[in-house]
Design an enzyme around this catalytic site. Structure first.
Site, PDB file in Angstrom:
ATOM      1  N   HIS A  88      30.640  72.555  41.435  1.00 47.73           N
ATOM      2  CA  HIS A  88      31.710  71.774  42.222  1.00 47.73           C
ATOM      3  C   HIS A  88      32.597  72.982  42.550  1.00 47.73           C
ATOM      4  CE1 HIS A  88      34.819  69.180  43.452  1.00 47.73           C
ATOM      5  NE2 HIS A  88      35.285  68.721  42.491  1.00 47.73           N
ATOM      6  N   GLU A 148      31.650  56.026  42.534  1.00 53.25           N
ATOM      7  CA  GLU A 148      31.234  56.266  44.214  1.00 53.25           C
ATOM      8  C   GLU A 148      29.781  55.660  44.660  1.00 53.25           C
ATOM      9  OE1 GLU A 148      30.626  60.018  47.146  1.00 53.25           O
ATOM     10  OE2 GLU A 148      30.507  60.387  45.009  1.00 53.25           O
ATOM     11  N   PHE A 163      41.780  65.130  42.316  1.00 52.87           N
ATOM     12  CA  PHE A 163      42.739  64.823  41.212  1.00 52.87           C
ATOM     13  C   PHE A 163      43.979  64.076  41.805  1.00 52.87           C
ATOM     14  CE2 PHE A 163      41.147  67.424  37.050  1.00 52.87           C
ATOM     15  CZ  PHE A 163      40.111  66.764  37.054  1.00 52.87           C
ATOM     16  N   LYS A 181      25.986  69.021  44.768  1.00 52.57           N
ATOM     17  CA  LYS A 181      26.687  69.898  43.852  1.00 52.57           C
ATOM     18  C   LYS A 181      25.586  70.187  42.608  1.00 52.57           C
ATOM     19  CE  LYS A 181      31.240  68.166  44.525  1.00 52.57           C
ATOM     20  NZ  LYS A 181      31.407  67.264  45.593  1.00 52.57           N
ATOM     21  N   HIS A 211      30.390  62.739  47.212  1.00 51.41           N
ATOM     22  CA  HIS A 211      31.246  63.760  46.473  1.00 51.41           C
ATOM     23  C   HIS A 211      30.752  63.881  44.837  1.00 51.41           C
ATOM     24  CE1 HIS A 211      34.867  65.685  44.764  1.00 51.41           C
ATOM     25  NE2 HIS A 211      34.894  64.876  44.012  1.00 51.41           N
ATOM     26  N   CYS A 228      40.216  68.637  44.732  1.00 57.41           N
ATOM     27  CA  CYS A 228      38.970  68.700  45.489  1.00 57.41           C
ATOM     28  C   CYS A 228      38.776  67.950  46.517  1.00 57.41           C
ATOM     29  CB  CYS A 228      38.143  67.993  44.296  1.00 57.41           C
ATOM     30  SG  CYS A 228      38.270  68.791  42.664  1.00 57.41           S
TER      31      CYS A 228
END
Length: 462
Positions: free
Chosen positions: A389, A361, A449, A384, A350, A209
């Site tokens: 996403h 975050e 990831f 988002k 994010h 991502c």
């Protein structure tokens, strides 16, 4: 026995350098001169941005037809759909109306047989970005100095599923000779390069991502280092298929609580969040060396001032609780930029709508920006909520949103934030409505990831 004279001479020469030091690298400034995107809100930058800041949502209910299982019998298709715990998705609107992705333009002809959907999205966004930048070079030297850096997260999983079905049915001779070119992630870059004759760097990052952000950052470095003058850069993804959705369902990454109310399902930073909404699309930017852009009179949206990277070195899917990976990436971006965190006006987070990641975050942002964040001076949002996403395309699409926030002086909102996470207080709070304000610097975060992180810092046009 004495060594031959030639050996003595060779030994002496080897003990000292044959070569002078390499020439010093003069860092060059990089600006954004073109934008293009395909998103669940719309096909095209102008319509996507308008819908985003007005608070529209591109998420809808998933249907069995969305799973792209045409090679399977009806019973298998129904069973697969029933087994999916998440039944919402952020899908690119297709059709022939304005703001829709016209599939006939990109997938109908004979020459498109080697192109999977993620490649078509990238080509569409790249065409818009190049037209926006007014960069369609015809001279050989200009094409040699123009490169492409477009990555993706997963490639074409639907093609892999179809190929596996052929094996199960012992029909392997029916496998398309274009199977491999359709699934290779670097073929998005390859097709753009071939379509326009760009002979500069041809690059494809694959960092889950964070792919879109890394693709932009890598392209920036290529221009700074002198490998090219112009780069077509970004990310692309077409992940709405049975196997991709099933895989993320099994990893418990996707939302499951809002199947009956799709537009409420992606809720970054909200206490009711329970996972992300899978999405698709592409974001492409034309990046250009500053003097090159000025010499040809190009429109300049913004400058890329910082590109920070880090690794969590912790877990395959979960960030470290102290947010050290995010902190390192943001710190690195600032260190390169010559910009102080207090000079940043907007952060595009994010935040994917997962219970763990959003809070970590938020704390990392609070750590970096300190009283600039807690005083309420910093505008913060996750887009988002509107587009889900987009995996490998997310970082590039959100970078475009950050650039547009600077260009238009509007910070976009976070949808579905009705009960903010306790990490926030009255002054430190994500935007729940788009806000008109001067934005001179914006930071965009992307995490993937494997613990891979990237931060991009943009400033207003020089």
């Amino acid at each position: 026995m004495a060594a031959p004279a030639w050996r003595k001479l060779f030994t002496r020469r080897m003990s000292s350098s044959f070569f002078d030091p390499p020439p010093p690298v003069r860092s060059r400034r990089v600006v954004v001169t073109g934008l293009g995107m395909v998103t669940p809100l719309a096909c095209g930058v102008e319509t996507t941005w308008k819908r985003l800041i007005e608070g529209d949502c591109g998420i809808r209910a998933l249907t069995p037809q969305d799973l792209k299982m045409n090679g399977f019998d009806t019973e298998t298709q129904s069973y697969t759909y029933d087994q999916l715990t998440s039944k919402v998705a952020a899908i690119v609107p297709c059709g022939t109306n304005p703001g829709e992705f016209n599939e006939d333009l990109w997938f109908s002809s004979k020459e498109h047989r080697s192109m999977a959907r993620f490649i078509g999205y990238a080509l569409c966004a790249a065409e818009e970005a190049l037209k926006d930048a007014n960069w369609m070079p015809t001279e050989p030297d200009q094409k040699e100095r123009t490169g492409v850096s477009v990555g993706g997260g997963t490639g074409s999983i639907s093609d892999i599923l179809d190929a596996a079905q052929l094996i199960c049915e012992k029909r392997l001779r029916r496998l398309s000779p274009f199977f491999i070119p359709r699934i290779l992630i670097n073929m998005a870059s390859g097709h753009i390069s071939m379509k326009y004759g760009f002979q500069g760097p041809n690059h494809a990052a694959v960092t889950a991502c964070a792919t879109g952000a890394h693709s932009l950052g890598d392209a920036t470095r290529m221009i700074q280092f002198g490998d090219s003058d112009v780069m077509v850069a970004g990310g692309t993804e077409s992940s709405i298929d049975a196997l991709s959705i099933a895989g993320f369902c099994r990893s418990r990454a996707l939302t499951t609580k809002y199947n009956s109310s799709p537009q409420e399902s992606s809720r970054p930073f909200d206490c009711g969040r329970d996972g992300f909404v899978i999405g698709e699309g592409s974001g492409i930017l034309v990046l250009e060396e500053l003097e090159h852009a000025k010499n040809r009179g190009a429109k300049i949206y913004a400058e890329i001032r910082g590109y920070g990277m880090s690794g969590d070195a912790h877990h395959i899917t979960q960030p470290h609780a102290d947010g050290r990976g995010a902190i390192l990436a943001m710190t690195s971006a600032f260190k390169q930029s010559g910009i102080h965190p207090k000079q940043v006006d907007y952060v595009n987070a994010h935040a994917t709508s997962t219970p763990l990641g959003d809070a970590i975050e938020a704390n990392a942002i609070k750590h970096i920006f300190s009283d600039h964040a807690t005083s309420g001076a910093l505008a913060l949002s996750s887009t988002k909520g509107a587009i889900g996403h987009l995996l490998g395309a997310a970082g590039a699409v959100e970078a475009i949103f950050s650039v547009l926030a600077i260009h238009h002086g509007i910070a976009p909102l976070t949808l579905n934030l009705s009960k903010p996470d306790p990490v926030f207080n009255d002054a430190f709070m994500p935007l729940t409505a788009s806000k008109e304000m001067p934005i001179r610097a914006a930071l965009s975060n992307s995490f993937g990831f494997g613990g891979t992180n990237a931060s991009l810092l943009f400033t207003s046009a020089p």
